[in-house]
Enzyme design. Sequence first.
Site, mmCIF file in Angstrom:
data_model
loop_
_atom_site.group_PDB
_atom_site.id
_atom_site.type_symbol
_atom_site.label_atom_id
_atom_site.label_comp_id
_atom_site.label_asym_id
_atom_site.label_seq_id
_atom_site.Cartn_x
_atom_site.Cartn_y
_atom_site.Cartn_z
ATOM 1 N N ASP A 130 0.865 -1.172 0.000
ATOM 2 C CA ASP A 130 0.000 0.000 0.000
ATOM 3 C C ASP A 130 0.901 1.221 0.000
ATOM 4 O O ASP A 130 1.955 1.227 0.645
ATOM 5 C CB ASP A 130 -0.903 0.009 1.237
ATOM 6 C CG ASP A 130 -1.981 -1.064 1.189
ATOM 7 O OD1 ASP A 130 -2.349 -1.489 0.081
ATOM 8 O OD2 ASP A 130 -2.457 -1.467 2.256
ATOM 9 N N ASP A 148 -7.320 -1.036 -4.207
ATOM 10 C CA ASP A 148 -8.314 -0.645 -3.196
ATOM 11 C C ASP A 148 -9.272 0.407 -3.747
ATOM 12 O O ASP A 148 -10.461 0.411 -3.414
ATOM 13 C CB ASP A 148 -7.628 -0.114 -1.939
ATOM 14 C CG ASP A 148 -6.780 -1.158 -1.236
ATOM 15 O OD1 ASP A 148 -7.084 -2.356 -1.363
ATOM 16 O OD2 ASP A 148 -5.808 -0.764 -0.561
#
Length: 171
Positions: A130, A148
């Site tokens: 991430d 995401d």
Amino acid sequence: MDVKDIHVLIKIKVYKFLLNSIFVLILFCIDRFSKVYVIQLVEKTNVSEIYLTSFLNSYLVWNSGIAFGLFSFSNEFTYNLFTALIVLINLIIIYLIVVTKDFRKYFFLLILGGSFGNLFDRLYYRSVPDFIDFHIGNFHWFIFNIADIFITVGVICLILAEVLYKKDINE
């Protein structure tokens, strides 16, 4: 219905399958490219946090949990159990794509493309990179990635479709 009509229907179904697969593949590739780019940038510069704007940073973290870093797992059994659950959810999404006959199919495709990106990372890296750090002042949202975003947009669009269209839109 004769053989020619059946042949045309099969061609249409194959064509739609290919278009849907290409769409998911494009989403997957966008996600992979962004993650590989950030990982390589961090490896080259040894800098994991890059300040982009007053509200957006690139900050690489490795997420062994699920959505937005929730439920990070150090226990291998739990990690594998959640990974198997994600595979099962992907199979359900594929089923929903096949049976959905309206515009909501594209929202499921968005979710699937993002989910495949994160699932690939879980299997390849044993965690998900991430790197998008959105913040307002000192308040930082969960760090996330492009996959995401695809998943979140798909889910929000599905919710809006259900709220805005009271009748069964499958008919």
